[in-house]
Design a protein around this motif. Sequence first.
Motif, PDB file in Angstrom:
ATOM      1  N   HIS A 409       0.852  -1.198   0.000  1.00 30.93           N
ATOM      2  CA  HIS A 409       0.000   0.000   0.000  1.00 30.93           C
ATOM      3  C   HIS A 409       0.884   1.243   0.000  1.00 30.93           C
ATOM      4  CE1 HIS A 409      -3.929  -1.958   0.931  1.00 30.93           C
ATOM      5  NE2 HIS A 409      -3.130  -2.884   1.443  1.00 30.93           N
ATOM      6  N   LEU A 410       0.539   2.188  -0.858  1.00 31.93           N
ATOM      7  CA  LEU A 410       1.220   3.479  -0.907  1.00 31.93           C
ATOM      8  C   LEU A 410       0.312   4.512  -0.258  1.00 31.93           C
ATOM      9  CD1 LEU A 410       3.467   5.422  -1.843  1.00 31.93           C
ATOM     10  CD2 LEU A 410       2.219   5.653  -4.005  1.00 31.93           C
ATOM     11  N   LEU A 411       0.811   5.138   0.821  1.00 32.31           N
ATOM     12  CA  LEU A 411       0.064   6.158   1.546  1.00 32.31           C
ATOM     13  C   LEU A 411       0.847   7.458   1.487  1.00 32.31           C
ATOM     14  CD1 LEU A 411      -0.146   3.240   3.220  1.00 32.31           C
ATOM     15  CD2 LEU A 411      -1.659   4.608   4.667  1.00 32.31           C
ATOM     16  N   GLN A 412       0.164   8.519   1.165  1.00 39.84           N
ATOM     17  CA  GLN A 412       0.795   9.830   1.059  1.00 39.84           C
ATOM     18  C   GLN A 412       0.145  10.785   2.051  1.00 39.84           C
ATOM     19  OE1 GLN A 412       0.237  10.653  -3.134  1.00 39.84           O
ATOM     20  NE2 GLN A 412       2.278   9.879  -3.629  1.00 39.84           N
ATOM     21  N   SER A 413       0.960  11.704   2.562  1.00 34.23           N
ATOM     22  CA  SER A 413       0.485  12.727   3.503  1.00 34.23           C
ATOM     23  C   SER A 413      -0.229  12.090   4.683  1.00 34.23           C
ATOM     24  CB  SER A 413      -0.445  13.724   2.787  1.00 34.23           C
ATOM     25  OG  SER A 413       0.205  14.348   1.708  1.00 34.23           O
ATOM     26  N   VAL A 414       0.472  11.219   5.385  1.00 35.98           N
ATOM     27  CA  VAL A 414      -0.135  10.560   6.541  1.00 35.98           C
ATOM     28  C   VAL A 414      -0.119  11.445   7.773  1.00 35.98           C
ATOM     29  CG1 VAL A 414       0.405   8.272   5.701  1.00 35.98           C
ATOM     30  CG2 VAL A 414       2.054   9.447   7.154  1.00 35.98           C
TER      31      VAL A 414
END
Length: 1220
Positions: A409-414
């Motif tokens: 999973h790619l998560l951005q701006s966590v």
Amino acid sequence: MAACRAQASASEQAWLEAAQTFIQATLSPAGKEPNKQLTQSVIDCVKETWLSQRENQDFTLPLNYSFVSVQNLQTHQRMPCCSHLSRSGHAHQAWSQGAGPGGSLLPREPLLLLGTLINLSEDLEQECRSGSLYVRDNTGSVGCELTDLDLSWLGHLFLFPSWSYLPPAKKNSLGEGHLELWGTPVPVFPLAGRPDPLTPIPVLYPEKASCLLRYRKRHKVKEPNLAGKLVRLSALVITQNKRYFVLTLGELSHAEGQAGSQVSVIVQIPAQMVWHRVLRPGRAYILTKLRVTKTRGRRYSIWTTIPSSDLVPLRPDYVQELELDIRFLEADLIPLPQPTNSKDSGRQEGLFRNSKVLHYLGTVTDVLNESASLYILDGELILCLAYQHIRGLRRVIRPGVRLELRDVHLLQSVGGGTTRPVLALCLHGTVLLQSFSPLKPESLPPFKVRGASLYEQLVWECQLGLPLYLWATKALEELACKLCPYVLRYHQFLRHSSPGNPSLALQLLAPSWDVLIPRGTPVRHAYSELLEEPHHCPHQKYTQVQTPCSFPTLLDLAEEGQRRAWAAFDPKALLPLSEAAHLTSCQLNRHLAWSWLCLPSCVFQPAQVLLGVLVASSHKGCLQLRDLRASLPCMPLTENSQPLTDPKLIGCLVRVEKFRLVVEREVRSSFPSWKELDAAGFIQKKQARVYVQFLLPDALILPVPRPTFDSESPQTDPSCPEEPRVGQSRLFLLSHKEALMKRNFCVLPGARLRPPKPTLSFYVSGTWLCGTQRKEGSGWGPPESLGVENKDQKCCAIRPSSQVSLIFLGSSVRWFPFLYPNQVYRLVAPGPSQTPMLFETEGSSGPSQRPLELAGTQSCLTVQEEWTLELGSSQDIPNVPEISKALPESSLTHLLSDNISNSLVSFSAEILSRILCEPPLALRRIKPENAGAVKTGVKLTVALEMDDCDYPPHLDIYIEEPHLPPQIGLLPGARVHFSQLEKKISRSNIVYCCFRPSTSVQVLSFPPETQARAPLPHIYLAELFQGGRGPFQATASCHVVFVLSLQILWVCAHCTSLAPQGRCSRQDHNCPAQTAISQASIRLLVEDGTAEATVTCRNHLVAAALGLSPSDWTSVLECARRPGRVALQFTGPGAPTESPSKAHEPLALFLRTLCGSPSVLRPIKLSFALERRPSDVTPLEPARLQQFQCGELSLRTKVNPRPRLLCLSLQEPELPAAPS
């Protein structure tokens, strides 16, 4: 040439003999005859592998290589190393180039390693196989990792031509070394290939296997074989000592990424856990002898393996598809409805973000936290493996390792302080090892390699989502840097929480994330995460988390407070221009000398959490919060305005979210006048005192476990002593505590001949409540008799002869912040309990008996450094009458009287103002070269709190050496109890108080958060003549009858001499000032129909009294600059003006005319203060006879003297609203 060959032959012979000895001792079966075939096979294998390298043609044997056993490798190889079976370093260089720049390469050692590759350690049973691999010989086994594995390799003897060995790192919780086999192992004996089946293997492909799974009752197939291409491999799940994983097979005809029929198989047999290392997505396999099982707690079924199942690579020529009944297959063409999460989906659309699922191939470039499974990929991405169980893989991952991430999973701006994109694996995905790192492991801080079980608990038990988990990891690092290793050992702080034994780290973090975890958050379930479609996991939807809080070090917090305090320091803001423009240089600098700033915790973003160990300083006599970097003074209070009195809290960990950071600023300046306030060059010295204030109910107080000694050396703290071995104790009631100050003590006989120095110390006086008590088990025995034997009572009655004075000096000064009047304490002495009269005798250092008698004390006792103090319990003193908790208070009549026979007074008051005052006249008469050593005193103006007084009178309190600096907390707005101040009367008959050695101070409450004060009472002037004490400050609506006097001066800002035309008029011309300031005053007669009063207005209030605008008033002041003084005197209405100034001057004519005009003689709203202070004990003027003329009738009556008022503000009255 022949000599070289002979030498080589001798070297080869020696090498062969060493090889034979090693093989027989290490590889041959124990207790059997030497196996010559094994020996020859091993030597031939080594020779062939050696000669297969083209650069190794000079010698037929690796003469510079020596054999190493597993035991020798684990015992003697203390440093990481690698080995390449090659003469030149080309292969090694080619392998190390993949590491990229930076890092230290593994040192190369000429070692030959042989062993049997197995998947079961010698210490484990068959049912405990976990999928781990080992290399074994006769001396032992060592764990190993491979990038690729064939099941046919297990149980066979191999030569490992290329490998790395990493011994257990110091402070590493894993505690075992391991091998990294990054070259293909060479079998000593040829491996027997899998025989071709005699008949094709009947198999089911995913489409029919899925149908059979749903309709297995209609068409029973016993233990079918499944075939297909591996499209997905889950993580290896470890729950409650059970391991399993799920693999998903797809159709052979579909390319990767295309939709098609798929079927999942769960593998739970311990012996088959090694399959997880063999399986590679994209390859085709056959799984034999499968059965159907139902998942625990779920309705659906899944294929599973049995102990006799096998994993076989798929060869299309040797398989045959199993035919099934076509009728139920057609029924399966109707698609089943897919579950959807429609619950509040519209509202959550804006709150949650969706992650992207992808495959990624990258290289680890940094380790953020090994225990938390956080790494950096390719210098740009954060890799989080915490949501999988990677205990074996964790020891391999370091900079230089190349990984393939499947279904990540790619998560951005966590959020949560993380700015980089994050790649996170759930149980649905897997991580594949592509190549090992040629670099040596980095030396990581202990908090990055300890506490793996704690981080697993954050994920699996606390159910933290990824954004919150990243913040928690960062917060734990901050906490470990603050507390470890001297307050706590790393393994103590990063300990896994268990029932009845909560983790200290989790207790510190939990209050912050409890408010962030949304209610109703689903509990993570491994089976659902692996099998349910559509896929649901913690990474699928996420919300950006603002950093909940941070745990700064006390040093950083203090520095941030000082930075903000000095950034907010503005002399013009501290002194309004209307006031500063009329102050002399001395007055101006004195007003700027001390100021303070209160920073509530809410002003910090992100929120700062105050954290430290509570200690008592023996050097300053105050409470402090301490971490590894600094100590910060603190002042805790209870909700009912009580100080901290329980010494048991020493050494506890204090966590506070709501606190106040107080910064007291002291400035030494030489501003000539208000015009130079912008010039920072006139500030010679700046210093600040920083401390914190908080309420105990707002604090989380946790006991700190005693450090268990690890590899780190402990550090003892005298302010946090370990609990001593107690022997005897005695209870006493404290009646008074004196000031903490430096005092002189007699030099002991026989001491070193050094000049005596004042020692920081304090006295307390009190009463022994009972005799000495001896330690009996976990409690205290009955007290010894005090002269009257009473065995039936636990304590004896208080007798007058039991008065005692205790001296605290040296390290015993640390008890000062816990001692307060009307409290019962237990004095505890360690050591043998047989010491007689320990609390009743005084050594030769004690004072003589005569001073004790003068002080009303029968005995004096010096508290030893090793003695401790405890708060007494009511159960300890059952026969003592109830002790009053009321603080001593002097009467208002005694306070404000001219009687000084009893000069020591006590009272509670609110501090109104605090300034640095000039030193006494005697101190100012010093030599110029010592002027910098003079310390100014502190002047507190307080409002007394008296029950029988509606309007609290004001009083001045002076603090001078040796009581400087004052204790923390004496701030404007704070409520304070002052005990035994010395009352004095000045030459002008003003009552004031001074600190003396007997004085003690107790802060009752902190200043209010808002400084808004109650409005002044509105009164009639006649109320000032009524009995009792009227308000010291009030407002009144009155009318200006006439002007009594007016004066405008221009004086030197330095020496206050007249300054005509703006120049000092001193005759000696020694005044250094070049600036003149204006000072003005006007006296008015006002009345409100009930009484008359005279009002004095000064400086900018004169313009308001005259009704002039700021520009007109500035013009008047400029006209008065040339003469330097303009003064007008008025004797009464209609009387001629008495003017020291020339009457014909235009300015005097203008002012005289203006003072008699209606613009001055008008109604006003006056805010005033009495010119006669409540502390003025000058006898009041008696009423005087005054004659009044009423027509032809002349009357005489007694008239009270007009009260003299000081104008605080002057406003125009509010006009009544016009009738509608």
